[in-house]
Each structure stands twice: as C-alpha cells, then as structure tokens.
Design a protein around this motif. Structure first.
Motif, PDB file in Angstrom:
ATOM      1  N   VAL A 220       0.843  -1.188   0.000  1.00 33.58           N
ATOM      2  CA  VAL A 220       0.000   0.000   0.000  1.00 33.58           C
ATOM      3  C   VAL A 220       0.883   1.244   0.000  1.00 33.58           C
ATOM      4  CG1 VAL A 220      -1.877  -1.198   1.180  1.00 33.58           C
ATOM      5  CG2 VAL A 220      -0.230   0.105   2.516  1.00 33.58           C
ATOM      6  N   ASP A 221       0.417   2.262  -0.675  1.00 37.72           N
ATOM      7  CA  ASP A 221       1.202   3.496  -0.798  1.00 37.72           C
ATOM      8  C   ASP A 221       1.052   4.412   0.409  1.00 37.72           C
ATOM      9  OD1 ASP A 221       2.071   3.066  -3.614  1.00 37.72           O
ATOM     10  OD2 ASP A 221      -0.095   3.142  -3.966  1.00 37.72           O
ATOM     11  N   LEU A 222      -0.099   4.340   1.051  1.00 35.50           N
ATOM     12  CA  LEU A 222      -0.394   5.276   2.133  1.00 35.50           C
ATOM     13  C   LEU A 222      -1.266   4.594   3.171  1.00 35.50           C
ATOM     14  CD1 LEU A 222      -0.554   8.192   3.353  1.00 35.50           C
ATOM     15  CD2 LEU A 222      -2.539   8.558   1.860  1.00 35.50           C
ATOM     16  N   VAL A 223      -0.895   4.769   4.435  1.00 36.36           N
ATOM     17  CA  VAL A 223      -1.722   4.292   5.539  1.00 36.36           C
ATOM     18  C   VAL A 223      -2.244   5.502   6.306  1.00 36.36           C
ATOM     19  CG1 VAL A 223      -1.846   2.903   7.634  1.00 36.36           C
ATOM     20  CG2 VAL A 223      -0.310   2.210   5.767  1.00 36.36           C
ATOM     21  N   VAL A 232       2.194  -0.552  14.223  1.00 34.37           N
ATOM     22  CA  VAL A 232       3.454  -0.315  13.524  1.00 34.37           C
ATOM     23  C   VAL A 232       3.948  -1.552  12.787  1.00 34.37           C
ATOM     24  CG1 VAL A 232       4.820  -0.745  15.633  1.00 34.37           C
ATOM     25  CG2 VAL A 232       5.796   0.598  13.750  1.00 34.37           C
ATOM     26  N   ALA A 233       3.824  -2.734  13.397  1.00 37.54           N
ATOM     27  CA  ALA A 233       4.286  -3.957  12.736  1.00 37.54           C
ATOM     28  C   ALA A 233       3.444  -4.251  11.498  1.00 37.54           C
ATOM     29  CB  ALA A 233       4.244  -5.133  13.712  1.00 37.54           C
ATOM     30  N   LEU A 234       2.142  -4.071  11.604  1.00 33.17           N
ATOM     31  CA  LEU A 234       1.266  -4.285  10.451  1.00 33.17           C
ATOM     32  C   LEU A 234       1.602  -3.308   9.340  1.00 33.17           C
ATOM     33  CD1 LEU A 234      -1.225  -5.470   9.000  1.00 33.17           C
ATOM     34  CD2 LEU A 234      -2.621  -3.844  10.306  1.00 33.17           C
ATOM     35  N   ASP A 235       1.776  -2.049   9.677  1.00 38.24           N
ATOM     36  CA  ASP A 235       2.086  -1.045   8.656  1.00 38.24           C
ATOM     37  C   ASP A 235       3.386  -1.388   7.937  1.00 38.24           C
ATOM     38  OD1 ASP A 235      -0.203   0.273   9.430  1.00 38.24           O
ATOM     39  OD2 ASP A 235       0.834   1.754  10.664  1.00 38.24           O
ATOM     40  N   SER A 252      -3.516   4.473  21.088  1.00 40.47           N
ATOM     41  CA  SER A 252      -2.899   3.163  21.265  1.00 40.47           C
ATOM     42  C   SER A 252      -1.602   3.242  22.058  1.00 40.47           C
ATOM     43  CB  SER A 252      -2.619   2.534  19.892  1.00 40.47           C
ATOM     44  OG  SER A 252      -1.702   3.325  19.143  1.00 40.47           O
ATOM     45  N   GLY A 253      -1.210   4.449  22.445  1.00 39.79           N
ATOM     46  CA  GLY A 253       0.013   4.604  23.228  1.00 39.79           C
ATOM     47  C   GLY A 253       0.715   5.895  22.876  1.00 39.79           C
ATOM     48  N   PRO A 254       1.463   6.471  23.826  1.00 40.54           N
ATOM     49  CA  PRO A 254       2.085   7.776  23.594  1.00 40.54           C
ATOM     50  C   PRO A 254       3.374   7.727  22.787  1.00 40.54           C
ATOM     51  CG  PRO A 254       2.568   7.025  25.811  1.00 40.54           C
ATOM     52  CD  PRO A 254       1.638   6.013  25.219  1.00 40.54           C
ATOM     53  N   GLU A 255       3.929   6.547  22.578  1.00 36.76           N
ATOM     54  CA  GLU A 255       5.185   6.445  21.849  1.00 36.76           C
ATOM     55  C   GLU A 255       5.117   5.287  20.857  1.00 36.76           C
ATOM     56  OE1 GLU A 255       8.385   6.049  24.584  1.00 36.76           O
ATOM     57  OE2 GLU A 255       8.112   8.045  25.451  1.00 36.76           O
ATOM     58  N   VAL A 256       5.881   5.405  19.777  1.00 35.07           N
ATOM     59  CA  VAL A 256       5.972   4.335  18.793  1.00 35.07           C
ATOM     60  C   VAL A 256       7.438   4.161  18.420  1.00 35.07           C
ATOM     61  CG1 VAL A 256       5.551   5.924  16.850  1.00 35.07           C
ATOM     62  CG2 VAL A 256       5.127   3.476  16.563  1.00 35.07           C
ATOM     63  N   THR A 257       7.865   2.914  18.283  1.00 37.84           N
ATOM     64  CA  THR A 257       9.239   2.610  17.906  1.00 37.84           C
ATOM     65  C   THR A 257       9.282   2.238  16.436  1.00 37.84           C
ATOM     66  OG1 THR A 257       9.752   1.835  20.127  1.00 37.84           O
ATOM     67  CG2 THR A 257      11.233   1.146  18.357  1.00 37.84           C
ATOM     68  N   ASP A 262      15.131  -0.348   8.273  1.00 35.44           N
ATOM     69  CA  ASP A 262      14.050  -0.764   7.374  1.00 35.44           C
ATOM     70  C   ASP A 262      13.389   0.460   6.748  1.00 35.44           C
ATOM     71  OD1 ASP A 262      12.260  -2.337   6.003  1.00 35.44           O
ATOM     72  OD2 ASP A 262      11.000  -2.767   7.736  1.00 35.44           O
ATOM     73  N   SER A 263      13.135   1.466   7.573  1.00 37.30           N
ATOM     74  CA  SER A 263      12.529   2.689   7.037  1.00 37.30           C
ATOM     75  C   SER A 263      13.453   3.379   6.046  1.00 37.30           C
ATOM     76  CB  SER A 263      12.196   3.650   8.182  1.00 37.30           C
ATOM     77  OG  SER A 263      11.187   3.124   9.020  1.00 37.30           O
ATOM     78  N   MET A 264      14.771   3.354   6.330  1.00 32.12           N
ATOM     79  CA  MET A 264      15.737   3.961   5.419  1.00 32.12           C
ATOM     80  C   MET A 264      15.787   3.248   4.074  1.00 32.12           C
ATOM     81  SD  MET A 264      18.865   4.691   8.081  1.00 32.12           S
ATOM     82  CE  MET A 264      20.054   4.753   6.724  1.00 32.12           C
TER      83      MET A 264
END
Length: 336
Positions: A220-223, A232-235, A252-257, A262-264
């Motif tokens: 998918v191009d955009l979530v 985050v794992a699903l995305d 779902s929580g104040p922080e995301v890792t 992988d993103s790079m």
C-alpha cells in the motif's frame, strides 16, 4: 441564548448550561444560528487538559452547522440565510459551537449545498479535514483532493468505522484510490463497506498482514493510521517502497518505535497530523476539497454512509462528551 460553558478543566461534570447574550458579528465575521454541534475527541481532551481563556468561560466544540443570520462589516449581506458548516470554532477562541448562536470569521462558515443535511455539515470539520491532510501526504501526492488525483494509489485506512476513517474512505474513493480498511468486527465491517471501501479486513478474524498483502501484492502506498503504536508492525508489513504512514491519534500509546534501517532502505515516511496546527494553506485546500466532495454527493453522513448519528439535546452535552470519550461508533451530535 442557551450555551454550554466550562471555567476549569476536568471531567464532563465541569460543563454547565447557562444563559448568555446573543453575540454581534464584528468586521469580517458572521453569526450562525447553530443547528447541530459536532463532538470530536479533541473537544473532551481540551476540556480535560487545558485551561479556558483567562477571565472568560469556554464554550466547547469545534464543529457545527446552521444558518447565517447576521454579518459584520466587510461581509456580503447576501450570506444571511446561507446554510453552512463550521470548522475550528473554538481553536484559540472561547466560543465553540455548543451554543445557540456563534460568531466566527466568515471563512470558517462554509456554504452547504441544499442536498446536504445539517447533520452531515456538523460532522465534517475536524474529521474530514484530518482525513484530507492524511490523504495528501504521500510521496508525490496532491495538495488538494479531486476526482482522479489518487487513481494510481492504494490506500489503507486503519479503523474504517471511525469518524476520520469514514471520511478518509469516502474522500480516497472520490479521488480514485483503491481503498482497503481494517476493522475490529462484523458490525464495523458493514459500516466500512457502506462508506465505500473496496476491501474490508477484520483483523480479529484473520491475519491482517496476509490478507492485505493478498489484496495489494505490491503493498500500500499510504496508511491513514489511527493507532500507530498498536499497528506499527502491520504497517511495516504492508507498506510499499516509498510508502507513507500518516497518523493522527495516540490512543494506542504515547510512543511508537520505528525501525531505522528498514525505514531507510524502503524510504518510508512517518508523519504526524494535528489539524489545528497544519499550515493555513493546507486547511483552506481541505475546506475547498471537502466542499467539492459534498457538492458531488461523494461525502455523505448517517448510517447509510457508514457513520450513524447519535443525537443529544444541549443540556446533555456532558453525556455527549462522555459518549465520544467512551468510543461511540458513529458521529455524536448536539441538537440545537
């Protein structure tokens, strides 16, 4: 006139019904006789976490609809009698829409077509503007949505039965995207289907990543993401190279890792949205596109469009706020 106000932060019990003078519009302003006030999560969060303006009670709620009944200097008198939808009435102001009349800058009272209900108008504002912003953040994406501008894109809307999710499905479909959405059960699946999603994935009944990859093998191009911490794992599993996650809530929580390498390597983008603080040009582009979509009949409301309306009288504004805080499925409206 009747109005709901609060003078200190706290639970819904700080809201009180009061009588106030009918306000007069100043230069560049209109006065709207409010028909419906729409309630959003930021309305109860603002009441809970922020102090009202110094020396002035705060009237809650950003969104609404009604009829212009007076204009100030510099505003075309022909606007009197115009049906309108309202956005950001209470942003950096003490006058929201939970009152019988509200005065605000003329641009924040937007004409509503005759075929569009005032209930629909009261539910546009924050949800549709948030959805528009999210749908215009992908790499090479349009500044303003219009038919066909997302024709080559695949969009995943997380939480397609929510108010922003519903608007995102409808706007993405109008703009030509292939629209997938995730939901948490069969009743919400029906709502997402009514909104127009091409594919609905119940993440509690199946493996969402596998199901989405089967529907969109290239990713998918955009979530449009309502729960970044939880998803985050699903995305990561379903994003195409150069994909974007546009997130707008922290329930779902104040922080995301986020994994750096992988993103790079995949050139992924993670972008946050708070509609109140997006650039002014982006707000105006959203308002224009939303108006176009409503005029075209592509942005609808009510259960038949996947967003049931829940009505409360003005004296029960506290109950309306509590309903939104408790996760009511649909759009909570206060009737004036």
């Amino acid at each position: 006139m009747k109005a709901i106000v609060y003078e200190r932060s706290g639970g819904s019990d700080v809201l009180s019904l009061t009588d106030r003078p009918v306000p007069e519009p100043g230069p560049g302003e209109v006065r709207v006789k409010v028909a419906f006030s729409g309630v959003n999560p930021t309305d109860w969060k603002s009441r809970t976490n922020a102090q009202p303006g110094a020396g002035a009670p705060q009237v809650p709620n950003q969104d609404g609809s009604g009829v212009v009944d007076a204009v100030g200097p510099g505003v075309d008198a022909a606007r009197v009698g115009e049906r309108v939808w309202i956005w950001e009435a209470a942003w950096q102001r003490t006058d929201g829409t939970a009152q019988e009349y509200v005065v605000l800058p003329a641009r924040q009272a937007v004409p509503l077509p005759a075929h569009a209900s005032l209930e629909l108008g009261a539910g546009l504002g924050i949800p549709a503007m948030t959805a528009h912003r999210a749908l215009t953040l992908a790499e090479g994406g349009p500044v303003r949505l219009a038919p066909g501008v997302l024709a080559d894109r695949t969009v995943l809307v997380a939480g397609g039965a929510g108010a922003v999710g519903n608007a995102a499905i409808q706007l993405a479909r109008w703009a030509g995207a292939t629209v997938l959405t995730t939901v948490s059960g069969p009743e919400k699946a029906k709502l997402a289907e009514a909104a127009g999603a091409h594919h609905v994935v119940d993440y509690r009944a199946q493996d969402a990543a596998s199901a989405i990859r089967a529907l969109a093998p290239e990713g998918v191009d955009l979530v449009v993401e309502v729960a970044p911490t939880a998803n985050v794992a699903l995305d990561l599993a379903v994003l195409a190279p150069n994909g974007t996650v546009a997130f707008y809530a922290d329930g779902s929580g104040p922080e995301v890792t986020i994994p750096v390498r992988d993103s790079m390597f995949r050139n992924l983008r993670w972008l946050g949205i708070l509609v109140y603080t997006i650039p002014d040009a982006a707000k105006l582009a959203a308002v224009a596109a939303i108006s176009d979509a409503v005029a075209a009949g592509a942005l609808r409301g009510g259960e038949q469009a996947g967003l049931p309306w829940h009505h409360y009288p003005l004296p029960r504004t506290a109950d309306a706020h509590d309903a939104v805080q408790s996760g009511a499925v649909g759009k909570v409206l206060i009737d004036l």
